[in-house]
Design a protein around this motif. Sequence first.
Motif, short mmCIF file in Angstrom:
data_model
loop_
_atom_site.label_atom_id
_atom_site.label_comp_id
_atom_site.label_asym_id
_atom_site.label_seq_id
_atom_site.Cartn_x
_atom_site.Cartn_y
_atom_site.Cartn_z
N LEU A 282 151.05 102.04 14.74
CA LEU A 282 151.76 101.22 13.77
C LEU A 282 152.15 102.12 12.59
N ASN A 283 153.23 101.80 11.91
CA ASN A 283 153.54 102.53 10.68
C ASN A 283 152.81 101.89 9.50
N CYS A 284 152.95 102.47 8.32
CA CYS A 284 152.12 102.05 7.20
C CYS A 284 152.37 100.60 6.77
N VAL A 285 153.62 100.15 6.81
CA VAL A 285 153.93 98.77 6.43
C VAL A 285 153.35 97.79 7.45
N GLU A 286 153.49 98.13 8.71
CA GLU A 286 152.93 97.27 9.76
C GLU A 286 151.41 97.22 9.66
N ASP A 287 150.79 98.36 9.34
CA ASP A 287 149.34 98.40 9.20
C ASP A 287 148.90 97.55 8.01
N TYR A 288 149.67 97.59 6.95
CA TYR A 288 149.40 96.73 5.79
C TYR A 288 149.55 95.25 6.17
N PHE A 289 150.60 94.93 6.88
CA PHE A 289 150.83 93.56 7.32
C PHE A 289 149.68 93.09 8.21
N ARG A 290 149.22 93.99 9.06
CA ARG A 290 148.08 93.67 9.92
C ARG A 290 146.85 93.29 9.09
N SER A 291 146.56 94.06 8.07
CA SER A 291 145.39 93.79 7.24
C SER A 291 145.53 92.49 6.46
N GLU A 292 146.74 92.17 6.01
CA GLU A 292 146.97 90.91 5.29
C GLU A 292 146.80 89.70 6.20
N ILE A 293 147.29 89.81 7.43
CA ILE A 293 147.11 88.72 8.39
C ILE A 293 145.63 88.50 8.67
N LYS A 294 144.89 89.60 8.82
CA LYS A 294 143.45 89.49 9.10
C LYS A 294 142.72 88.82 7.95
N LYS A 295 143.15 89.08 6.72
CA LYS A 295 142.51 88.48 5.54
C LYS A 295 142.75 86.97 5.49
N GLN A 296 143.95 86.56 5.85
CA GLN A 296 144.37 85.20 5.54
C GLN A 296 144.34 84.24 6.73
N TYR A 297 144.17 84.75 7.93
CA TYR A 297 144.13 83.88 9.12
C TYR A 297 142.95 84.27 9.99
N ASN A 298 142.27 83.25 10.53
CA ASN A 298 141.11 83.56 11.37
C ASN A 298 141.43 83.61 12.85
N ASN A 299 142.66 83.25 13.23
CA ASN A 299 143.00 83.26 14.67
C ASN A 299 144.30 84.00 14.95
N ARG A 300 144.72 84.86 14.02
CA ARG A 300 145.95 85.62 14.22
C ARG A 300 145.64 87.11 14.14
N HIS A 301 146.27 87.86 15.04
CA HIS A 301 145.96 89.28 15.16
C HIS A 301 147.26 90.05 15.39
#
Length: 570
Positions: free
Chosen positions: A190-209
């Motif tokens: 993943l590039n840096c923006v996608e990696d950031y987006f990944r971490s934000e999704i992990k913080k805010q959703y319990n069933n999304r990856h």
Amino acid sequence: MNSITNTNVIDKGFDAIVIGTGISGGWAAKELCENGLKTLVLERGRMVEHVKDYKTATMDPWDFKFRGLPNNETKQKQFKQNRTGFVTHDSIKHWFVNDLKHPYNEIKRFDWIRGYHVGGRSLTWGRQALRMTDLDFEANEKEGIAVDWPIRYKDIEPWYTKVEKFIGVSGENLGLNHFPDGYLSPPIELNCVEDYFRSEIKKQYNNRHLTIGRFTNLTGEAQHDGRANCVYRNRCMRGCPIGGYFSSNASTLPAAEKTGNMELLPNAIVTELVYDDSLQKVTGVKVINSETKEQMFYKANIIFCCASTIGSTSILLQSKSKRFPNGLGNDSGELGHNLMDHHFQVGATATVEGFEDAFYKGKRPASFHIPRFRNLPDSESKQKFLRGYSFQGSASRTNWKRAIKELSYGKDLKESLLKSGPWKIGMSGFGECLPYHENKMTLDYNKLDEWGLPTVSFDCEYKENELLMREDIKNEAVNMLKSAGFKNVKGYNNETFPGIAIHEMGTARMGKDSTTSVLNAFNQLHSVPNVYVTDGACMTSSGNQNPSLTYMALTARAVNHAVRNYKKIK
């Protein structure tokens, strides 16, 4: 036996015939030949040799007139292919048919995207390799829709693994029941923006990856005969000279050829499977040479139909006899019905602030993936629509094209264009289509093609369930991008029609009951056990996953069944 007068009868002692050389045809050829069966492989289109015939593979944008945009002649000859907006570029248009030469009919609009040549759409596919699960295999039965699949995940799991080991699938395992782990090589980054987006999704959703997509672009140290690791050119649809992604031409057909058991015959249009009433089986196939129009009849003991969903079903419908007046194996009347395709072209885009000092190398041929999170076994994910969807997307920096709307000029403009543009991100949903009996393809014998064969008519549409799902796709794409703090978030829900996802399937479905389905649990025609159908036609429901990995796994499993039975009676 059906009449084969005015036809050259050819008996070369073939054990098996495979119709089609695409994703499933290549696998059928490989498995049959490696099991020692003398196999004739028929392709209705022209010969394409790996490397030699990838004419545009090394061309740059400036090598194409008008940067490759389709001219008026192309738009006339490929007027239906051109509706996609992406298959008539000069770099790839030769992989797709001339619509004037290969017409079809639309009761309702259907974007039928075809390539007639050795390798078929394995040369141009999107390369995503995703497993289906029991969430998919059990859904019809639990919801009382269509018919139940005759298999479950445990039946196909080892075949998924076998296929993944051979073709090479890059990605990462997440340990999710609804997104099964596979035999994967190292993931593309993943590039840096996608990696950031990944971490934000992990913080805010319990069933999304969020993860990188699982692509058949080679990575890692595993050896794949004649193929090298992907070098990030992202010109996959032109044909890859190094075999960096899986195609029949680079992988399964060479493996079949290596055995000495394969004979490959291009320009061979299969018109009929010939059923013998006394033997109660198919004894061979009738073929027209697409160039000379010579007619031939090839004998064999086992037939694998891998001509694509519409192609295989057309051949079965054309194969009429006293026993099967409505098409070979069509006792149920379901042949041609239950046509499905994934729906997409719905999602959201955004701009990204920050990360100005970050970039990436190469032209990555992969997107990120967000697996299904709707209508999982838990109560929290239940929705007013059935089934689910996944997301595919990417983030990138804008390029010099931004100058088209730039009001600057001179030195300031030049200096700004030497720098990377701002980041943007976008994501599109891929949703499941339910198997509706009334969504169908039929044959029109009043409109024949140049070989005297009936043309296909489509009567297929998305219905309320798909439309409700699309609204949720758009809303959740917007919500996720906004929750990550991205700016100028815009949702979209473009008008779309079946066929555009190029995942047509379901017209000769598998099932437990011969009165409601065409194929059994091993992809055999219920009433003609020496005929197997292992391309998209066999699908009982569509899932939301890109389906090609499932076609390959089902093909390998069906060949194993066919070979074991054949060797018992031989």
